[in-house]
Design an enzyme around this catalytic site. Structure first.
Site, PDB file in Angstrom:
ATOM      1  CG  ASP A  91      -2.178   0.856   0.954  1.00 19.99           C
ATOM      2  OD1 ASP A  91      -2.153   1.669  -0.004  1.00 19.99           O
ATOM      3  OD2 ASP A  91      -3.155   0.754   1.705  1.00 19.99           O
TER       4      ASP A  91
HETATM    5  C1  BGC Z   1      -5.082   3.158   0.325  1.00 16.98           C
HETATM    6  C2  BGC Z   1      -5.313   2.108  -0.732  1.00 16.98           C
HETATM    7  C3  BGC Z   1      -5.226   2.728  -2.111  1.00 16.98           C
HETATM    8  C4  BGC Z   1      -3.896   3.435  -2.265  1.00 16.98           C
HETATM    9  C5  BGC Z   1      -3.687   4.043  -3.630  1.00 16.98           C
HETATM   10  C6  BGC Z   1      -3.849   4.007   0.057  1.00 16.98           C
HETATM   11  O1  BGC Z   1      -3.752   5.065   0.924  1.00 16.98           O
HETATM   12  O2  BGC Z   1      -4.973   2.531   1.592  1.00 16.98           O
HETATM   13  O3  BGC Z   1      -6.555   1.501  -0.527  1.00 16.98           O
HETATM   14  O4  BGC Z   1      -5.416   1.756  -3.093  1.00 16.98           O
HETATM   15  O5  BGC Z   1      -3.815   4.447  -1.284  1.00 16.98           O
HETATM   16  O6  BGC Z   1      -4.481   5.134  -3.868  1.00 16.98           O
END
Ligand code: BGC
Length: 765
Positions: free
Chosen positions: A288
């Protein structure tokens, strides 16, 4: 059928399946040859570059070549990018990769296409309440079609984190509290996005997230510590991720939280032992956002250490943080990471690109014509409207206040009535907010002078709080008038009306990422207005906007009807209006329990029994008993249980029958029930089947969902609904984490929600 015919049929189908297998084998072989050759040409830097996933944000066309990121792409130091919108921009960046970089390896383009693209569907917690897997699959399919028409080939969805804590704002993105329902949704979404093959132009690669257990942070605070038993992990929290793997998901995103003291991003047990060795996942794993770097704050070491930890654990791609890009070479030189481990990660990224067909045509998803004709089309919007109506949950409807009649004069009040930017809800990266439709817009078209409107109150008394939850272009347009003036405007129109329609609740950004709440009630400004309106003695219908289960104890007493519409997406206004006026009869069922107050949290239907349970009678009557497991100040029961949802009609359950009371392991048993539509409207009912394993080698939940069917019944119609139970349905992970069904007695419950008492007994022998 004669024997000769049967043998020929068998032969022909065997022949076809052999040829098909041969074809797959050949394809896999050519993929391997292609990637082996490419890998052999790559420098160490280029290999590490493939593992790098920066976010370009919203850059403007013409920037790609000169930007810092453009230079990195030219040097082969980028594997993919995310959250760039439009074919023109994506084409421009892809061109840098395939024309200016040495090996011309195309980039992946990802995005959080979480509940639709420009045509935005309800938030996932809402769509999960449809309990309609075909609908959910088709929704993902349509989202894939729109996203792929606009240059995107990879979505960070579905989010399948089980959660039983509505303080956590990200419940809005999830399928709720239950692992059985969650697993079905997970499978349907992956199948919808990926279709039969990624070679298709209209499918995209799915990325299931957040692996694992992200939905169980302590105190419901986002990104917080998770600590749970392996029994709970395997039985309750893992199944939806595993369902995605079994459905062939192309990629997985690691979660931010720790698991048994090691952050998921650096957790080899999770990423390799479970995911690859046990579940046989063969796609790639992405972190993530800055997940690698965050391990420094978790206390796992410096950037080089945590980057090596992540790669060695089984992570393939590093989102945003560039820990891999800046330290892996050093770790390889120092033998902290092996070249084999690196090659394995690079191979997986290249395989994904190969499967998507990007080596054949890097511009496969960059078709301007498709972008013009396949996005936000009338058909897509009509479908989104249908999905929205299926997601609404009717929580209360005293004296059949709903459906409304067009002859009634309506006072529409509340901060959510005219807040179109808030309708799509959290995660609406690709949404054009100007195109979302508010309830006020549709109702004024429908009712003309029979609609009176006043905002009545701001979202919250506290202006600072309102700013905090009005981010990403989703302001709720605070009204500068005093609270009294606003209230009085609402009271004045309410006095002139037959019915009060209060668009009440949370703003879109009060749930979602980094939007945890310690108070899960409706903001006080709206509660106070509701009390004032109640004094007028007119029927009050709440149209509830929320991204989480709220504690609605007070509101459920004050209102005559409550229609929970979550955040319905771009087609909010028309969808809500259809249901309010009875063109569609609501049929949604809660996928997450609604507590009476925040102190009951975590509250979920499939809990264990304890050694001192409250008796069913006392539980129902909300009677306190000393030295039993209960509260001094609140009942044990929730306000609305899992699986709950009313309809404009009524359904009766009768003649529950079981085909045998002794189930042997090789056989199956059949449970049937007659469901009758006893009310005045045609309608859909989600018939639910739960079991209870009465005695186990480890304690077992008081109820577990094991089947459901959504059936349509014309008024007066009776249908016999049938469920099949096999040994497989009775299995669970025991103390040794073996997946077993233990002999003994089971209760089967069948009914309209998880509170059903309609039970029948059988024994597994
Ligand atoms: C979130 C994810 C997301 C990623 C990309 C993160 O902060 O936890 O769910 O896919 O950002 O945008």
């Amino acid at each position: 059928m004669n024997f000769k015919y049967l043998t020929t049929l068998l032969f022909v189908s065997l022949f076809f399946s052999c040829t098909q297998n041969k074809e797959v084998e050949n394809l896999e072989k050519s993929k391997k040859v292609f990637i082996d050759e490419l890998l052999s040409k790559m420098t160490l830097e280029e290999k590490i570059g493939q593992l790098n996933l920066p976010s370009l944000g919203d850059f403007t066309t013409g920037q790609a070549t000169n930007s810092n990121i453009g230079k990195k792409i030219e040097q082969g130091l980028v594997g993919g990018l995310f959250n760039i919108k439009s074919v023109a921009k994506i084409k421009e960046v892809q061109r840098v990769a395939v024309e200016k970089s040495r090996l011309k390896i195309p980039l992946l383009f990802g995005m959080d296409v979480v509940h639709g693209y420009e045509t935005t569907f309800p938030i996932p917690l809402g769509t999960s309440c449809s309990w309609d897997m075909d609908l959910i699959k088709n929704m993902a399919k349509m989202a894939a079609k729109e996203a792929s028409a606009d240059g995107i080939c990879w979505t960070f969805s579905p989010m399948v984190d089980i959660s039983r804590d509505p303080r956590w704002g990200r419940v809005a993105e999830s399928g709720g509290e239950d692992s059985y329902l969650g697993s079905q949704i997970s499978r349907a979404m992956v199948q919808g996005y990926q279709g039969n093959t990624l070679a298709d132009k209209q499918t995209i690669m799915s990325c299931v997230k957040h692996f694992a257990l992200y939905g169980a942070p302590e105190a419901g605070r986002d990104y917080n510590t998770v600590d749970m038993s392996r029994g709970r992990m395997f039985n309750d929290y893992f199944p939806p991720y595993k369902a995605a793997v079994d459905a062939g998901v192309g990629s997985i995103m690691a979660s931010f939280n720790e698991i048994e003291g090691i952050p998921a991003t650096g957790n080899k047990w999770l990423m390799t032992d479970i995911l690859r060795d046990k579940w046989k996942f063969n796609g790639f794993v992405v972190t993530d956002y800055t997940g690698v770097n965050e391990m420094i704050d978790h206390g796992m070491g410096d950037l080089q250490t945590v980057s090596a930890l992540a790669l060695n654990a089984g992570i393939d791609m590093d989102m945003v943080g560039e820990g891999f890009l800046t330290t892996l070479k050093k770790s390889i030189d120092e033998n902290k990471v092996s070249i084999n481990q690196l090659d394995a990660a690079v191979r997986r990224i290249l395989e994904a690109k190969y499967d998507l067909g990007l080596f054949d045509d890097p511009y496969k998803y960059c078709d301007e014509q498709r972008a013009k004709t396949e996005i936000f089309t009338p058909e897509n919007r009509a479908f989104a409207q249908k999905v929205a109506t299926e997601s609404f949950v009717l929580l209360k409807n005293d004296n059949q206040v709903l459906p409304l009649k067009t002859t009634q004069k309506v006072a529409l009040v509340g901060p959510l009535a005219d807040a179109k930017e808030n309708m799509p809800g959290t995660w609406s990266v690709a949404t054009d907010f100007s195109k979302a439709i508010s309830l006020k817009t549709t109702l004024s078209e429908k009712l003309g002078s029979n609609l009176l409107y006043a905002k009545g109150s701001n979202l919250d008394y506290n202006q600072e709080f309102e700013k905090r939850v009005g981010v990403f272009g989703k302001s709720i347009n605070r009204d500068g008038k005093t609270d009294d003036v606003l209230n009085n405007e609402a009271i004045a129109i309410a006095k002139k009306s037959d019915i009060i329609l209060f668009a009440i609740g949370e703003s879109a950004e009060m749930s979602g990422e980094s939007s945890s709440r310690s108070n899960i009630e409706i903001p006080q400004a709206q509660k106070d207005l509701l009390k004032k309106l109640k004094a007028l003695n007119k029927p009050i219908v709440l149209v509830l906007f929320t991204g989480r289960p709220l504690a609605l104890t007070e509101e459920s007493q004050l209102a005559d009807a409550i229609l929970n519409v979550w955040f319905p997406g771009t087609e909010a206004g028309p969808a809500i209006t259809e249901v309010l006026y009875g063109a569609v009869n609501p049929s949604g069922k809660l996928s997450m329990t609604f507590p009476r107050n925040v102190g009951q949290v975590p509250i979920y239907y499939s809990h264990k029994n304890t050694g001192r349970p409250l008796s069913d009678e006392k539980r129902e009557k909300c009677e306190f008993e000393k030295f039993r497991s209960n509260y001094l100040d609140v009942c044990n029961t929730p306000l609305f249980p899992f699986g709950y949802g009313l309809s404009y009609t009524t359904f009766e359950y009768s003649s529950v029958k079981i085909s045998t009371t002794k189930l042997s392991r090789k056989e199956s048993l059949e449970v049937t029930v007659d469901v009758t539509n006893t009310g005045d409207f045609d309608g859909k009912e989600v018939v639910q089947l739960y079991i209870r394993d009465l005695v186990g080698s480890v304690t077992r939940p008081v109820k577990e969902l094991k089947g459901f069917q959504k059936v349509f019944l014309k008024k007066g119609e009776v249908k016999t609904v049938k469920f099949i139970i096999t040994e497989e349905d009775l299995k669970f992970y025991d103390f040794n984490l073996d997946f077993v069904a233990e002999s003994g007695k089971f209760e089967v419950f069948i009914g309209t929600n998880s509170d059903t008492r309609n039970k029948i007994l059988f024994e597994l022998i």
